[in-house]
Each structure stands twice: as C-alpha cells, then as structure tokens.
Design a protein around this motif. Structure first.
Motif: not given
Length: 423
Positions: A333-334, A378-389, A395-401
């Motif tokens: 994302p930008n 720490a990684h899950k916290s990063l994932d939450d921030t990035l995926e909300k952007i 995301f629900k799962n890797d397929t959706e990602r």
C-alpha cells in the motif's frame, strides 16, 4: 545443450518448441511437456484434460512461461486442488508437493471449483496460481514497481574459498598479528544469519594492499586466490589481477537489511535482520543497503510470506526467493509518513522480542514449534496493522490474502502499463 525439466532435448524437440513459441521454457518442469501436448490436442478436438502435477508449475517463473502459452491458446482452468504433499513407498523416495489441475476450452462453459482438504467452492475464475481471481502473470522486473528500495544479491568472491576466513583462523590471525583486523570483516549469508555462525573474509581497500601483503597469512590467501582465478571461468579471469578484491562487490559502507535466499515452507514468517557496515552480506543472501527501518516490518509480515510462497520458486521443501518476481512486484500500500513510523515501531518491537532470547538462533526463534510467544505476538501485532491498511480488517485466511494481493498486482501493473503508453 538445451534442457527442459532437467532432461536434454533432441534437435526435433528444440525445433518443435521454437515453432510453438516455447523456446524460452527451459526452466519449466518436465510435466510442462504434457500440458503443452494436451493443450495442442484440445485446440484441435473439443476435450478436457487433467494431470496430477508438481505444484511448482503454478509457482514462480514457471507460471508466466507455461500458462501464458496455455491461456493464449484458448484454454482455462476449470478445477484445481490446493497443493498437497505426496510420497510413495519406494526406497529413498523423496516427497514432493503436488496439485491436480483440470483444463478445458474457454468456450466450453461450466462450473469452476477449487478443492481443499476441508471443502470445495465454486469460483468465477481460477488463476494460474490456483486462487480465485484474474488470470494475471507475475513477470520478472529488474526494478521495484512498489516504491520499495532496491534489493540486490550479496557480494560474491569467486575465490576458491581463499578470501573466506573461519572463526578459528580469524582468532589465530589476530593473536599473531592484531593489525590484521583492519583487513577483515564479518562474512554473512542466509545460513550464517539463521544459525548465528561466525565467518569472516578479507576485505582490503586498494590503497592498503601493500601493507596487507606484509602479513604472511593474507599474502598466502591472496596468492592462492590469484592462482584459482587464472584457471577459473571468464569473469574470474578478468579480475585475476586484483585477487584481494571480491569478483562481484555489492557491499556498501552502511547499515543493511539481510534477507535469506532460501526459507523453509513451514515458517509463518521469513526471518529478516539488520547488519552494519562491518558485515559483508554474501551471495547466499540478498541485501537492501541504507534502508528505512519500516521496510523490515513489511518483509517480516505474513502478507509478504504468503506472496513469496507463491511467486518465488520451490527448492525442495522450501522456497528460493526471487527479487525480480517476489520483491520487485510485492503489492504494497501507499504509506503515509505516519504509517511508516508505525511500521518502524513494529520493526523495533520484533527486534526487541528476539533480543530477549539472545542465546537462541534465528532458526530456532522462527521454527513454528519453538517460536517464543512474545516474538509471535510482535509479528501478529504487525500483521494486524498492515492488514487493516489493506482492507480495513485482518484477513480471514491465506487464501483471502493471496487473492487480494493478486488483485492489487493486476491494478498496479495496469497503472504501469498506462504510464508507459502515456510516456
């Protein structure tokens, strides 16, 4: 001689490939031959076919080489199985990851299904990467198209192992001649980073070579490097007159991100780290020099791991990272300056979590069976921030990602094509 899937091609096969426009498909697995033959059959006779295949034909460089030919000739995937491990009872049998793919003419309408272990679902279209979405092909590009800094391969000595120094040799050399330290730097590849193994290398500036040659150990190694290069390949021979220097020097006197060239498929995250100007990243890893810290967070995310697992190639049971396919094309994302600062905070949170287990190797820290809770958090916290952007929620799962990433890639490359036309 030309090869396909590791097997030598006859003159007739070479001519046949050139006629079909397949002369660039030497990197495709041998099963690709059968897909090509079946495609030709379907072009002349209205029929369908399916193969059990190595899943690698739906990953990495093979996708744009093989599937662009198949789709160009009017076929499409009408069912596919998620990749699954397969092995038989043969002695010394090596397990492989397989898939099952069915193809038909586009004009032959009907349901399309993707099968997983747990269920199957109807989809509008199956991409060559075996996910729902447009039939896009990730093609290699030499520069990032995602606003990320350039990633390059590490430095390669091509030295017959004469410029590389073990930890024991390093300690013995300094004990005998302490001033040798100025001519040596830490030498690090992916395995060194993962296992915290110490190796060193000779790294001598041109204006210091005469002083360095006064040390017997260094002079001996440099002479042996010269002799090796004189009998090696053309590129090595070109630099035989500079045996104190690496053949391919990518190193910059700055901080860097080190990214392992290979990674186990079992890992949820690819371990990425920082190095300083005194560490030479070697050819077994990739480097980003003078990076902004937020970049490490993006590369440490689950989004990036899912992307590379599909767009990079397989190596045994793991992945072999491709800069041109996976890094340069990673749909990011930008980010605003405020968001970059947030990701920089996640970067240091991950580094701090690792440092709380200072006696453990990176390989141990990122093994799903032993990964510490604080590092995983720490990684899950990063994932939450990035995926909300990306989509406003996790995301629900890797397929959706993966489906979302390919959608973004299609948009990103469409914009680049428009810019090229306008230019």
């Amino acid at each position: 001689p030309p090869y396909l899937g590791g097997k030598k091609l006859s003159k007739e096969q070479i001519i046949d490939m050139e006629i079909a426009g397949l002369s660039k498909m030497k990197q495709v697995d041998y099963i690709g031959c059968w897909f090509v033959k079946a495609t030709r059959f379907c072009m002349s006779i209205n029929s369908r076919f399916a193969f059990v295949s190595t899943s690698s034909i739906c990953q990495g460089e093979q996708v744009h080489l093989l599937w662009s030919y198949i789709f160009h000739n009017g076929l499409e995937i009408f069912f596919a199985y998620d990749p699954f491990p397969w092995a038989n009872n043969a002695k010394n049998n090596a397990g492989v990851v397989c898939t099952i793919v069915g193809l038909k003419k586009k004009s032959d309408r009907g349901l399309k299904k993707i099968f997983t272990e747990a269920h199957n679902r109807n989809v509008k279209n199956i991409s060559p990467y075996l996910v729902e979405g447009e039939s896009v092909f990730v093609v290699p590009v030499s520069k990032p198209i995602n606003n990320l800094p350039e990633m390059c391969m590490g430095s390669n000595p091509v030295d017959g192992k004469n410029l590389v120094v073990s930890a024991f040799e390093y300690q013995e050399l300094l004990r005998e001649n302490p001033r040798a330290q100025q001519y040596i730097k830490r030498y690090m590849g992916g395995n060194d980073f993962m296992s915290n193994m110490e190796r060193y290398c000779l790294w001598i500036k041109d204006d210091l070579i005469n002083q360095a040659m006064e040390i017997h150990f260094i002079a001996d190694r440099i002479d042996k490097c010269r002799q090796y290069r004189l009998g090696a390949g053309r590129d090595a021979q070109k630099v035989a007159d500079k045996p104190h220097r690496f053949c391919y020097r990518k190193h910059q006197d700055s901080d860097a991100i080190i990214f392992p060239k290979t990674s186990a498929a079992t890992r949820t995250y690819v371990p990425v780290g920082f190095t300083d100007e005194n560490i030479i990243i070697n050819v077994d890893a990739f480097a980003i020099y003078n990076p902004e810290p937020y970049v490490l967070a993006l590369l440490s995310s689950k989004m990036h791991n899912v992307w590379l697992a599909t767009t990079s190639g397989r190596l045994g049971s793991g992945y072999r990272y491709s800069v041109k396919l996976s890094y340069n094309n990673f749909p990011t994302p930008n980010l605003s300056e405020m968001q970059k600062q947030a990701f920089e905070a996640h970067t240091w949170e991950i580094i701090t979590a690792r440092e709380m287990h200072i006696r453990k190797t990176i390989a141990w820290l990122y093994d799903p069976k032993t990964m510490p809770e604080n590092l995983l958090a720490a990684h899950k916290s990063l994932d939450d921030t990035l995926e909300k952007i990306y989509i406003g929620r996790p995301f629900k799962n890797d397929t959706e990602r993966l489906e979302h990433l390919f959608k973004l890639y299609a948009e990103m490359t469409a914009d680049k094509d428009k810019e090229a036309v306008n230019a």
